[in-house]
Design a protein around this motif. Structure first.
Motif, mmCIF file in Angstrom:
data_model
loop_
_atom_site.group_PDB
_atom_site.id
_atom_site.type_symbol
_atom_site.label_atom_id
_atom_site.label_comp_id
_atom_site.label_asym_id
_atom_site.label_seq_id
_atom_site.Cartn_x
_atom_site.Cartn_y
_atom_site.Cartn_z
ATOM 1 N N ILE A 60 35.956 42.447 25.130
ATOM 2 C CA ILE A 60 36.073 42.775 26.555
ATOM 3 C C ILE A 60 34.698 42.793 27.204
ATOM 4 O O ILE A 60 34.519 42.307 28.340
ATOM 5 N N GLU A 61 33.702 43.310 26.505
ATOM 6 C CA GLU A 61 32.330 43.306 27.040
ATOM 7 C C GLU A 61 31.840 41.879 27.283
ATOM 8 O O GLU A 61 31.163 41.605 28.283
ATOM 9 N N ASP A 64 33.546 40.690 30.389
ATOM 10 C CA ASP A 64 32.943 41.383 31.536
ATOM 11 C C ASP A 64 31.610 40.740 31.922
ATOM 12 O O ASP A 64 31.309 40.569 33.114
ATOM 13 N N HIS A 67 32.236 37.466 33.592
ATOM 14 C CA HIS A 67 32.823 37.732 34.911
ATOM 15 C C HIS A 67 31.742 38.170 35.905
ATOM 16 O O HIS A 67 31.693 37.667 37.041
ATOM 17 N N GLU A 219 46.710 44.743 33.951
ATOM 18 C CA GLU A 219 45.464 45.528 33.878
ATOM 19 C C GLU A 219 44.239 44.620 33.780
ATOM 20 O O GLU A 219 43.234 44.818 34.469
ATOM 21 N N TYR A 220 44.317 43.608 32.918
ATOM 22 C CA TYR A 220 43.160 42.731 32.715
ATOM 23 C C TYR A 220 43.105 41.617 33.750
ATOM 24 O O TYR A 220 42.018 41.133 34.082
ATOM 25 N N GLY A 222 43.702 42.116 36.823
ATOM 26 C CA GLY A 222 42.983 42.758 37.911
ATOM 27 C C GLY A 222 41.502 42.909 37.619
ATOM 28 O O GLY A 222 40.665 42.838 38.521
ATOM 29 N N ARG A 223 41.168 43.117 36.373
ATOM 30 C CA ARG A 223 39.765 43.279 35.964
ATOM 31 C C ARG A 223 39.009 41.952 36.048
ATOM 32 O O ARG A 223 37.837 41.922 36.421
ATOM 33 N N TRP A 224 39.705 40.855 35.683
ATOM 34 C CA TRP A 224 39.096 39.521 35.700
ATOM 35 C C TRP A 224 39.986 38.596 36.541
ATOM 36 O O TRP A 224 40.727 37.772 36.011
#
Length: 448
Positions: A60-61, A64, A67, A219-220, A222-224
């Motif tokens: 995930i890092e 991120d 992104h 959830e993800y 929306g994050r990416w």
């Protein structure tokens, strides 16, 4: 099906998690790479485990980071090369009941009352694997014996990560074959292998069919947001992906990859339902995808031997080490090595700690010992490549890749010497696993 754009490709390795962006031709986009180191927990008993949740957090890092740099814009597809043979016990809610057993873990043993396959040769030919501690046929019963809570299911590391991100984590035939429980021709879970493992199909990941694609959970997404509509393919086995990324996706070339460990492999076209070619007893066979197989041999010693020698012998680094090695002729080192410091990969059962050095004298230097270790790996692979060539009926060219040989010009020369007169070409791209995964995905896309 989503038109092709850029591809986000992962390499879910033992020593690192890497994520990179490739264009629609699987060419890396400059500067679009994120990595996080991983350190398996190891001990003298043969344990080699990874923390599944920490591994997920590292991935995930990486995403991120890409992104935040705007590198995910234009990504339409996601592919991954993931380590073969890993296994993770899960509870009824899909949560880990312990760490991931990596391929390096040599502790599993079959129950004392177990008797193995009814016909070992037939089992080997059908599954490409053996009844061996590397495979789920032995690992699942061993994990059951040691779990305080009875596992409800078992999965691989890549499938666990995909399940967390997508809400579903089916297993590709490539990864399933590396677990040693797949009928390679039928491309279904093998009934005898399941019986040996004491497992039911519902306790294993669902097999991903041709063209399977998933999408991120809300959830993800929306994050990416750039990945919200991207299509994710199930992870492919790292060795299979590395063959393709090395330019050895068919039987004209063998791929030799030296990273943490080492392997030699040849891919062949064998579609579902077709009979499997003959398989020598010392070679394994897995699926590359639904239409191709990959046959080969793997070794516990590779770049980890180089790293051990650097650390234990306090060797010089960089140009100073290169200069010292330049004085040594490959194949005529004056010191010999049995490079099985980490034990054997299947079908061998030699435990870790069986490495040997010989021919040492008072004038022996650290670079000579390092050269002997590298020469020892070359000799192992040269012997097995000759056997591997018998399965395709001819000598093959060689594509030589992996971070360890990319970092050592002497090792590349040693391979060229050991494998002569075959043509040996070095692969310059260090990300052959991730690139290969993207290339397999492209081959499966109508516009690829």
């Amino acid at each position: 099906m989503t038109p092709l754009g850029n591809i986000l490709a992962f390499d879910l390795g033992t020593s690192s998690v890497r994520a990179l962006v490739l264009d629609a031709h699987a060419v890396p986009v400059p500067g679009a790479l994120a990595r996080r180191k991983q350190s398996p927990t190891v001990d003298d008993d043969g344990a080699a485990t990874l923390d599944a949740q920490a591994y997920l957090a590292a991935l995930i890092e990486c995403v991120d980071e890409l992104h935040a740099a705007g590198r995910l814009d234009g990504v339409t597809h996601v592919a991954a090369s993931a380590q073969w043979h890993s296994i993770l016990p899960l509870d009824a809610a899909g949560k880990p009941l312990g760490p991931v057993l990596a391929w390096l873990d040599t502790r599993p043993r079959a129950p004392e009352t177990a008797t193995g396959p009814a016909d070992e040769a037939a089992f080997h030919h059908r599954t490409g694997a053996w009844w061996h501690p590397l495979y789920w046929t032995v690992r699942i019963p061993w994990l059951r014996e040691r779990s305080g809570t009875a596992p409800a299911a078992f999965t691989g590391l890549g499938e666990y990560v995909w399940s967390a991100l997508l809400g579903e984590g089916p297993i590709s035939v490539s990864q399933a074959s590396g677990a040693g429980v797949l009928d390679l021709s039928a491309q279904t879970w093998d009934a005898e292998a399941l019986s040996l493992a004491g497992a039911r199909e519902k306790e294993l990941p669902t097999l991903a069919g041709p063209g399977w694609r998933g999408r991120l959970r809300a959830e993800y997404a929306g994050r990416w947001p750039a990945l919200a509509k991207a299509e994710w393919a199930a992870p492919y086995g790292d060795g299979a992906a590395s063959n393709v990324g090395s330019g050895a996706g068919d039987a004209s070339r063998a791929a030799i990859t030296v990273g943490t460990s080492a392997a030699v492999r040849v891919a062949q076209e064998v579609p579902a339902g077709a009979p499997m070619p003959p398989l020598p007893s010392q070679l394994w066979r897995y699926r590359l995808d639904h239409t191709r197989i990959v046959t080969g041999r793997a070794y516990s010693g590779g770049g980890n031997l180089f790293a051990w020698a650097q650390r234990a012998l306090l060797l010089p680094e960089g140009d100073a080490l290169d200069a010292a090695l330049d004085e040594i002729v490959p194949g005529r080192v004056g010191v010999w090595a049995d490079p099985r410091f980490g034990g054997d990969r299947p079908p061998g059962m030699t435990p870790p700690g069986e490495g040997r050095l010989g021919g040492l004298g008072l004038t022996t230097t650290g670079p000579q010992i390092l050269a002997a270790l590298m020469d020892g790996v070359c000799a192992q692979i040269a012997t097995d490549l000759a056997v591997l060539e018998s399965t395709v009926g001819r000598a093959v060219d060689v594509r030589l890749g992996g971070g360890a040989v990319a970092a050592s010009a002497w090792w590349r020369r040693a391979f060229a010497s050991a494998l002569a007169p075959r043509r040996v070409e070095a692969v310059e791209n260090p990300e052959v696993g991730a690139v290969g995964a993207a290339m397999i995905l492209l081959a499966d896309h109508p516009n690829g």
